[in-house]
Design an enzyme around this catalytic site. Structure first.
Site, PDB file in Angstrom:
ATOM      1  N   CYS A   1      30.287   0.237  17.446  1.00  0.00           N
ATOM      2  CA  CYS A   1      30.978  -0.960  17.906  1.00  0.00           C
ATOM      3  C   CYS A   1      31.092  -0.872  19.429  1.00  0.00           C
ATOM      4  O   CYS A   1      30.280  -0.212  20.074  1.00  0.00           O
ATOM      5  CB  CYS A   1      32.336  -1.121  17.234  1.00  0.00           C
ATOM      6  SG  CYS A   1      33.450   0.280  17.497  1.00  0.00           S
TER       7      CYS A   1
ATOM      8  N   HIS B   1       0.802  -1.218   0.000  1.00  0.00           N
ATOM      9  CA  HIS B   1       0.000   0.000   0.000  1.00  0.00           C
ATOM     10  C   HIS B   1       0.838   1.274   0.000  1.00  0.00           C
ATOM     11  O   HIS B   1       0.278   2.375   0.016  1.00  0.00           O
ATOM     12  CB  HIS B   1      -0.924   0.007   1.225  1.00  0.00           C
ATOM     13  CG  HIS B   1      -0.202   0.265   2.512  1.00  0.00           C
ATOM     14  ND1 HIS B   1       0.657  -0.652   3.068  1.00  0.00           N
ATOM     15  CD2 HIS B   1      -0.195   1.336   3.339  1.00  0.00           C
ATOM     16  CE1 HIS B   1       1.163  -0.160   4.176  1.00  0.00           C
ATOM     17  NE2 HIS B   1       0.658   1.059   4.364  1.00  0.00           N
TER      18      HIS B   1
END
Length: 665
Positions: free
Chosen positions: A200, A60
């Site tokens: 990290c 949609h």
């Protein structure tokens, strides 16, 4: 800045957002734009030239990034997500290039009306709040492809060379990690300069559109930031232990900017062989980093549990026949055994493939019957590998993929290539079933029959080369690696080594290389500890103390970027300490059975078969690293005048009888 005009995505009656029968759209909470009421045709076209950012699974909605930086969302109907894609058929996939007026989807208007839903097509510019002052809409009847809207840039957008937020003051209500995040975004050139962001153990890593817009000086003495590094095609902001909190605050303030922009604008492609090499290496490090970071903590925790289990066995607290041993062993070994599943998930997320599908492929590689085949012997061999399996009569080498890393990363890459192609050719109505079906079958066969054996051969070869170099002279290897390994950390290149260590431990149960790396960690801690003891500067003492603790826990970036590299001689003394510890690690043949090093990882040096010389060698090498780094730093590597030149100048003035030193004003 002049933005491109937008065309009507469907034929019908153009209306302003105020007239849309939906509070979210009409209130412009998602952004400014326009709508097409009473569509007369189900053909849907792109409102602008650009690239497809997203396609909703329910068909949609389609997102398109215009070449001018605006991001358009074409929403087909009101509340049509409840129809589960039945009236829609999307003809494009994420990453496709489209032109204004080009067909991108179709919708069944009758089906929408029969479901008692409003078929109005809404076009939202999702980043309009940041870029636009208004959207001028030409209301009235229009055909799909007619120009109907003109986005008007904010006044500050006229100066595109000016970094976003450069002249803004930080909002008074921001504090803590939110304030740090705001300052970081300002320092890198604003949210609009961000292509993508990840983190990290200690750094928030940005991929920027233009690194020249980032201002390194902005981060000097910025609370919450240790340092910044430009390496591996990334702009890395070193935070330390609080990195996850800062990353979450950054991600919240960026919103969807990083993710969307990653598709919106690709990195400039190199034109020379060396350029391609650097580009390829940067991309490889990025993939390895993104794949391994989420599981590093798990590997470290599992390594500690393995060491504790070894101690329990060594001191006869439990035996291998007990259920207690079986339970603890499962806790310590599961992450290694099923590593392809976990790494497959994280690598797919990094490369843009479906993480769940690639994790299932990891499950295929570690399935029990696959392990039985891998353990069987074949009649023939190629490149030293037994052809121990066949698929419809085609012989191939079935490797043991448990504990492995690189084959599943390659599988994630293959999935990222195949998945968009499958989505293009498979109709939306059956895509949910058949895309996973074909992707699992195709990628699994590619890995099992072709790429898996090749990657296994290469990774095993690299591991054998490293082991061979070590075997030639463990002492020299320890000296060289111990002296230079932390230099790789400076540029983030250690991420090329970490998977080799993890693979080595997973495959053989131990790693001599990781034992040397451990010595370099405690050396960095010893050097910064010397700074902590020697300095009289409160701010530096407050920074170096926690940094030393962090290094002894196996995370050296706070020590390196906060202190050791900033006062260069400290890093040199730490590297000498690492070389001394590495030399002894090699000389004493210290081995390591876990992933976690430094002082916190002491249990990783306990041999599962019983306490041996590796543990005592570890203690000697680690102690030497700390002592050498500490003493050299204390005596030759640091003095307070390195951190506070003004204070040194005042001392000289006193010695000269309050006269200015020569050459000063």
């Amino acid at each position: 800045m002049q933005y491109s005009q937008a065309v009507a995505p469907v034929s019908g009656r153009v209306i302003p957002l105020d007239d849309v029968n939906d509070q979210v759209f009409s209130s412009r909470k998602m952004g400014d734009g326009f709508a097409i009421a009473d569509p007369t045709s189900g053909e849907v076209v792109s409102p602008v030239d650009g690239k497809v950012l997203m396609t909703a699974k329910t068909g949609h909605a389609v997102g398109v990034a215009g070449g001018d930086g605006l991001q358009y969302l074409v929403h087909l109907g009101i509340d049509t997500v409840e129809l589960e894609g039945k009236p829609f058929d999307i003809h494009v996939s994420k990453g496709d290039t489209v032109s204004a007026g080009e067909k991108i989807a179709t919708m069944d208007l009758n089906a929408i009306k029969e479901a008692e839903k409003d078929p109005t097509a809404v076009v939202i510019i999702t980043n309009s709040k940041k870029k636009l002052s208004e959207v001028i809409v030409a209301t009235g009847d229009a055909q799909a492809g007619d120009l109907v809207a003109e986005p008007v840039a904010k006044r500050e957008e006229q100066d595109t060379a000016k970094p976003a937020a450069a002249s803004e003051e930080r909002p008074a209500d921001l504090s803590g990690f939110d304030a740090t995040a705001w300052e970081i975004i300002k320092g890198i050139g604003g949210a609009e300069n961000v292509r993508s962001v990840t983190h990290c153990i200690t750094r928030v890593r940005f991929s920027l559109k233009d690194e020249d817009r980032a201002d390194d000086s902005h981060f000097e003495d910025l609370d919450g930031v240790i340092d910044v590094v430009r390496a591996g095609g990334q702009y890395q902001v070193v935070i330390g232990p609080d990195v996850e909190d800062v990353y979450e605050a950054v991600e919240k303030q960026l919103g969807n900017t990083g993710e969307a922009s990653d598709t919106e604008e690709k990195k400039e492609r190199p034109t020379t062989a060396w350029g391609w090499f650097k580009y390829g290496f940067s991309e490889l490090i990025g993939v390895i980093t993104g794949s391994m970071i989420p599981v590093i903590g798990l590997l470290a925790a599992s390594g500690i549990i393995k060491g504790i289990l070894s101690l329990l066995l060594t001191f006869d607290v439990i035996t291998e026949e007990t259920h207690t041993y079986a339970i603890i062993n499962a806790m310590s070994d599961a992450v290694f055994f099923f590593l392809p599943i976990f790494v497959g998930f994280t690598a797919a997320r990094r490369l843009g493939a479906d993480p769940v599908i690639v994790a299932i492929i990891g499950g295929v590689l570690t399935y029990p019957s696959m392990l039985e085949i891998a353990e069987s012997e074949g009649e023939n061999a190629i490149l030293g590998m037994q052809l121990n399996a066949d698929f419809f009569g085609l012989p191939f080498h079935m490797a043991n993929y448990t504990y492995s890393i690189f084959p599943i990363i390659v599988a994630a890459w293959a999935a990222s290539v195949i998945e968009p192609w499958l989505k293009k050719i498979i109709p939306n109505i059956v895509r949910m079933i058949f895309v996973p079906l074909f992707e699992v079958v195709i990628v699994s066969l590619i890995i099992l029959l072709l790429l898996g054996p090749i990657v296994t051969f290469i990774s095993t070869g690299i591991a054998n080369i490293i082991q061979g170099i070590y075997d030639l002279s463990p002492t020299i290897s320890g000296l060289v690696i111990g002296g230079f390994y932390q230099g790789l950390v400076i540029f983030g290149l250690h991420w090329a080594v970490i998977p080799l260590v993890a693979q080595d431990i997973a495959a053989t149960g131990h790693s001599y290389l990781n034992a040397i790396i451990s010595a370099t960690m405690v050396a960095q801690g010893g050097a910064v500890l010397a700074v902590f003891v020697k300095t009289k500067i409160d701010k530096l003492k407050g920074l170096s103390g926690p940094a030393a603790i962090s290094a002894f826990c196996g995370i050296t970036e706070p020590a390196m970027y906060g202190v050791n590299l900033k006062y260069g001689r400290v890093f040199i003394m730490a590297s000498i300490g690492g070389a001394a510890g590495g030399l002894l690690t090699g000389l004493l043949n210290v081995n390591m059975w876990g992933f976690t090093g430094s002082l916190i990882g002491f249990s990783s040096f306990v041999n599962p078969e019983g306490l041996d010389s590796s543990f005592w060698g570890y203690l000697i090498a680690s102690g030497t690293s700390i002592v050498v780094a500490f003493v050299l730093t204390y005596l030759f590597g640091f003095k307070d005048s390195d951190a506070d030149p003004d204070k040194a100048r005042e001392v000289k003035k006193v010695r000269l009888g309050n006269r200015e030193p020569a050459g000063t004003k």
